[in-house]
Design a protein around this motif. Structure first.
Motif, PDB file in Angstrom:
ATOM      1  N   GLY A  25      -3.129  22.845   2.402  1.00 19.64           N
ATOM      2  CA  GLY A  25      -3.552  21.042   2.376  1.00 19.64           C
ATOM      3  C   GLY A  25      -3.499  21.509   0.707  1.00 19.64           C
ATOM      4  N   ASP A  26      -3.785  22.224   0.118  1.00 21.81           N
ATOM      5  CA  ASP A  26      -3.780  22.360  -1.282  1.00 21.81           C
ATOM      6  C   ASP A  26      -2.206  22.159  -1.307  1.00 21.81           C
ATOM      7  N   LYS A  27      -1.774  22.122  -1.228  1.00 22.93           N
ATOM      8  CA  LYS A  27       0.088  21.218  -1.236  1.00 22.93           C
ATOM      9  C   LYS A  27       0.474  20.523  -1.227  1.00 22.93           C
ATOM     10  N   LEU A  28      -1.174  19.152  -0.691  1.00 20.12           N
ATOM     11  CA  LEU A  28      -0.722  17.926  -0.292  1.00 20.12           C
ATOM     12  C   LEU A  28      -1.512  17.375  -1.198  1.00 20.12           C
ATOM     13  N   LEU A  29      -1.059  16.723  -2.393  1.00 19.94           N
ATOM     14  CA  LEU A  29      -1.712  16.075  -3.555  1.00 19.94           C
ATOM     15  C   LEU A  29      -2.095  14.479  -2.941  1.00 19.94           C
ATOM     16  N   ARG A  30      -1.040  14.192  -1.469  1.00 21.93           N
ATOM     17  CA  ARG A  30      -2.004  13.006  -1.099  1.00 21.93           C
ATOM     18  C   ARG A  30      -1.030  12.273  -0.248  1.00 21.93           C
ATOM     19  N   MET A  31      -1.187  12.130   0.695  1.00 24.83           N
ATOM     20  CA  MET A  31      -1.367  11.091   2.069  1.00 24.83           C
ATOM     21  C   MET A  31      -0.784  10.233   2.527  1.00 24.83           C
ATOM     22  N   LYS A  32      -0.516   8.891   2.535  1.00 26.19           N
ATOM     23  CA  LYS A  32      -0.857   7.372   2.825  1.00 26.19           C
ATOM     24  C   LYS A  32      -0.346   6.728   4.420  1.00 26.19           C
ATOM     25  N   ALA A  33      -0.875   6.315   5.337  1.00 25.48           N
ATOM     26  CA  ALA A  33      -0.557   6.659   6.466  1.00 25.48           C
ATOM     27  C   ALA A  33      -0.387   5.403   7.222  1.00 25.48           C
ATOM     28  N   ILE A  34      -0.147   4.416   8.497  1.00 24.07           N
ATOM     29  CA  ILE A  34      -0.393   3.827   8.978  1.00 24.07           C
ATOM     30  C   ILE A  34       0.997   4.200  10.078  1.00 24.07           C
ATOM     31  N   VAL A  35      -0.094   4.214  11.396  1.00 21.23           N
ATOM     32  CA  VAL A  35       0.182   5.202  12.720  1.00 21.23           C
ATOM     33  C   VAL A  35       0.152   4.318  13.904  1.00 21.23           C
ATOM     34  N   PRO A  70      -1.660   0.485  20.987  1.00 19.21           N
ATOM     35  CA  PRO A  70      -0.032   0.874  20.042  1.00 19.21           C
ATOM     36  C   PRO A  70      -0.281  -1.099  19.089  1.00 19.21           C
ATOM     37  N   GLU A  71      -1.172  -1.761  19.960  1.00 24.33           N
ATOM     38  CA  GLU A  71      -1.048  -2.913  19.231  1.00 24.33           C
ATOM     39  C   GLU A  71      -2.636  -2.612  18.311  1.00 24.33           C
ATOM     40  N   ARG A  72      -3.216  -1.583  17.938  1.00 24.94           N
ATOM     41  CA  ARG A  72      -4.246  -1.549  16.422  1.00 24.94           C
ATOM     42  C   ARG A  72      -3.701  -0.013  16.162  1.00 24.94           C
ATOM     43  N   PRO A  73      -3.153  -0.141  14.808  1.00 22.64           N
ATOM     44  CA  PRO A  73      -2.751   1.022  14.441  1.00 22.64           C
ATOM     45  C   PRO A  73      -3.692   1.158  13.045  1.00 22.64           C
ATOM     46  N   LEU A  74      -3.565   2.698  13.785  1.00 23.47           N
ATOM     47  CA  LEU A  74      -4.311   3.677  12.629  1.00 23.47           C
ATOM     48  C   LEU A  74      -3.801   3.762  10.869  1.00 23.47           C
ATOM     49  N   VAL A  75      -4.975   3.945  10.311  1.00 18.96           N
ATOM     50  CA  VAL A  75      -5.042   4.377   9.271  1.00 18.96           C
ATOM     51  C   VAL A  75      -5.792   5.095   8.765  1.00 18.96           C
ATOM     52  N   LEU A  76      -4.601   6.501   7.716  1.00 15.37           N
ATOM     53  CA  LEU A  76      -4.241   7.813   7.299  1.00 15.37           C
ATOM     54  C   LEU A  76      -4.902   7.197   5.896  1.00 15.37           C
ATOM     55  N   TRP A  98       1.564  -1.437  -0.593  1.00 19.30           N
ATOM     56  CA  TRP A  98      -0.354   0.023   0.095  1.00 19.30           C
ATOM     57  C   TRP A  98       0.830   1.417   0.423  1.00 19.30           C
ATOM     58  N   LEU A  99       2.289   1.725   0.760  1.00 20.33           N
ATOM     59  CA  LEU A  99       2.719   2.380   0.755  1.00 20.33           C
ATOM     60  C   LEU A  99       3.820   2.314   0.235  1.00 20.33           C
ATOM     61  N   SER A 100       4.286   1.518  -0.621  1.00 20.47           N
ATOM     62  CA  SER A 100       4.444   1.320  -2.042  1.00 20.47           C
ATOM     63  C   SER A 100       6.490   1.717  -1.935  1.00 20.47           C
ATOM     64  N   ASP A 101       6.469   0.834  -1.210  1.00 20.38           N
ATOM     65  CA  ASP A 101       8.290   0.958  -0.734  1.00 20.38           C
ATOM     66  C   ASP A 101       8.525   2.427   0.347  1.00 20.38           C
ATOM     67  N   GLU A 102       8.105   2.427   1.402  1.00 22.70           N
ATOM     68  CA  GLU A 102       8.030   3.498   2.058  1.00 22.70           C
ATOM     69  C   GLU A 102       9.332   4.117   2.883  1.00 22.70           C
ATOM     70  N   ALA A 103      10.455   2.666   2.187  1.00 20.65           N
ATOM     71  CA  ALA A 103      11.507   2.692   2.629  1.00 20.65           C
ATOM     72  C   ALA A 103      13.005   3.728   1.848  1.00 20.65           C
ATOM     73  N   HIS A 104      11.976   3.994   0.390  1.00 22.52           N
ATOM     74  CA  HIS A 104      12.824   4.459  -0.831  1.00 22.52           C
ATOM     75  C   HIS A 104      14.243   5.191  -0.277  1.00 22.52           C
ATOM     76  N   THR A 116       5.860   3.749  13.118  1.00 24.77           N
ATOM     77  CA  THR A 116       4.922   4.461  11.507  1.00 24.77           C
ATOM     78  C   THR A 116       5.425   5.046  10.701  1.00 24.77           C
ATOM     79  N   ARG A 117       4.033   4.780   9.258  1.00 18.20           N
ATOM     80  CA  ARG A 117       4.840   4.852   8.255  1.00 18.20           C
ATOM     81  C   ARG A 117       4.167   6.140   7.634  1.00 18.20           C
ATOM     82  N   MET A 118       4.858   7.057   7.270  1.00 18.55           N
ATOM     83  CA  MET A 118       3.695   8.253   6.404  1.00 18.55           C
ATOM     84  C   MET A 118       4.100   7.872   4.568  1.00 18.55           C
ATOM     85  N   VAL A 119       3.913   8.287   3.753  1.00 22.88           N
ATOM     86  CA  VAL A 119       3.638   8.323   2.443  1.00 22.88           C
ATOM     87  C   VAL A 119       3.356   9.489   2.053  1.00 22.88           C
ATOM     88  N   LEU A 120       4.333  11.037   2.104  1.00 23.52           N
ATOM     89  CA  LEU A 120       3.905  11.985   1.659  1.00 23.52           C
ATOM     90  C   LEU A 120       4.071  12.397   0.036  1.00 23.52           C
TER      91      LEU A 120
END
Length: 384
Positions: A291-301, A307-313, A220-226, A337-341
């Motif tokens: 907000g107008d500059k944030l084209l897209r954001m995906k995250a699991i937090v 902490p046992e149940r992560p949040l999806v954004l 889903w995050l498509s290689d967040e460690a790129h 926690t991993r966020m892709v912006l």
């Protein structure tokens, strides 16, 4: 019951004029696994044409006319999804496995995504699964260089499908792939002329595996460690002496890089659970002020309250899908926690510093980092 169990995935199919969206859609709809798919086709103009080219009829085809999804019929798209939801709930149509929205080639994809994720009622029954952007291999470089909307279409994509590759020069394809990778390093680039690549799996971009309903964060995050720094600075180092036809392709690739330099894709990774209030303040400030500059954001937090149940954004500009907690971490060994912006005209360092400030993470001023590497015991510029 999780959102994946109760909601219908929605795929946005976009791409500039002539990229081959309807052709691809025809190929996909012939697959038996896509029988229970509703298709919303956007038309630009007073008379619908593209829907006549889609080899399917009945309730599965819904045509929006008199404008593009990003402007005059935004409300109609929401109304269409609401009507689909009502027909599903009342049993007037059979259960759907997926909805595909084909946009006009002139569409800014952000408002289309917002229509899916920004309405709480719609979000109760539908979830944004992913964005697939088609790029014409013959004209892709010149289109990206000359049309800002095509850059945005490529930047927010989960998957980029190259069409008409058999008609394109090998040099053009190489330069186009390089430009697309520079613009969107996390999107998979797929050969649209490869029959094996065009099937139901192409549409499965989201967090959940459609077959098993298991969350797959890495996909889903498509290689967040790129490594963005390597990607953005190693580009085109061996093409300084391009000439002839190669110089033409190189110039178009340079134009794309120049026009898209303000768009960046990067990841934020955090090792410790985050206070829910700190996360709320970070997201609220980011989307309200930028907000107008944030084209897209995906995250699991990972949140400190559970902490046992992560949040999806999942957000597009100032609009965010209602957050949801997963039942458990998909990979118990990785609870970061991993966020892709994907941002436009919003410096990466600013976003990182803003995040660090809210989570209380010590920050080392970037000018001092080189000195710190030479002397690991010295920690100059350390501040909260």
């Amino acid at each position: 019951m999780s959102a994946a169990d109760r909601t219908v995935p929605v795929t946005i199919l976009t791409g500039f004029l002539g990229a081959g969206k309807t052709t691809l859609l025809n190929r996909l709809l012939k697959h038996p696994d896509l029988t229970d798919t509703a298709v919303i086709i956007n038309e630009f103009g007073e008379i619908g044409i593209d829907h006549l080219l889609v080899e399917r009829s009945g309730d599965g085809i819904i045509e929006l006319s008199d404008g593009c999804l990003c402007c005059t019929v935004r409300g109609e798209l929401v109304d269409t999804l609401a009507d689909l939801m009502d027909r599903l709930q009342t049993g007037r149509i059979r259960a759907l496995k997926r909805v595909v929205i084909e946009t006009t080639g002139l569409a800014d994809p952000a408002p289309v995504l917002q229509a899916v994720i920004g309405n709480p009622v719609i979000a109760h029954s539908f979830r944004l699964d992913g964005v697939i952007t088609l790029v014409d291999a013959v004209n892709g470089l010149s289109t990206l260089a000359g049309h800002p909307e095509s850059i945005k279409q490529a930047a927010v994509a989960d998957r980029l499908v190259l069409t008409k590759s058999t008609l394109a020069d090998a040099g053009a394809i190489t330069s186009l792939k390089r430009a697309l990778a520079e613009l969107n390093p996390r999107a998979a680039i797929i050969d649209g002329d490869d029959p094996a690549a065009i099937g139901p799996a192409l549409l499965a971009c989201g967090l959940y595996d459609p077959g098993s309903k298991i969350a797959d964060v890495g996909r889903w995050l498509s290689d967040e460690a790129h490594d963005d720094a390597h990607h953005h600075h190693s580009h085109d180092h061996d093409h300084d002496h391009a000439h002839g036809k190669d110089a033409h392709f190189h110039q178009h690739a340079h134009d794309v890089t120049r026009h898209s330099a303000s768009i960046r894709s990067y990841a934020i990774v955090h090792d410790r659970p985050i206070d829910p209030m700190a996360l709320d303040m970070f997201i609220d400030l980011l989307r309200s002020a930028h907000g107008d500059k944030l084209l897209r954001m995906k995250a699991i937090v990972a949140l400190s309250d559970n902490p046992e149940r992560p949040l999806v954004l999942h957000g597009v500009q100032a609009v965010f899908h209602p957050p949801e907690r997963l039942a458990a971490w998909p990979d118990p060994s990785d609870r970061r926690t991993r966020m892709v912006l994907i941002t436009k005209d919003l410096p990466e360092e600013f976003v990182r510093d803003l995040f660090d400030a809210f989570v209380g993470k010590p920050r080392i001023d970037r000018p001092d980092r080189a000195a710190l590497e030479d002397n690991p015991l010295a920690v100059p510029g350390m501040r909260l």
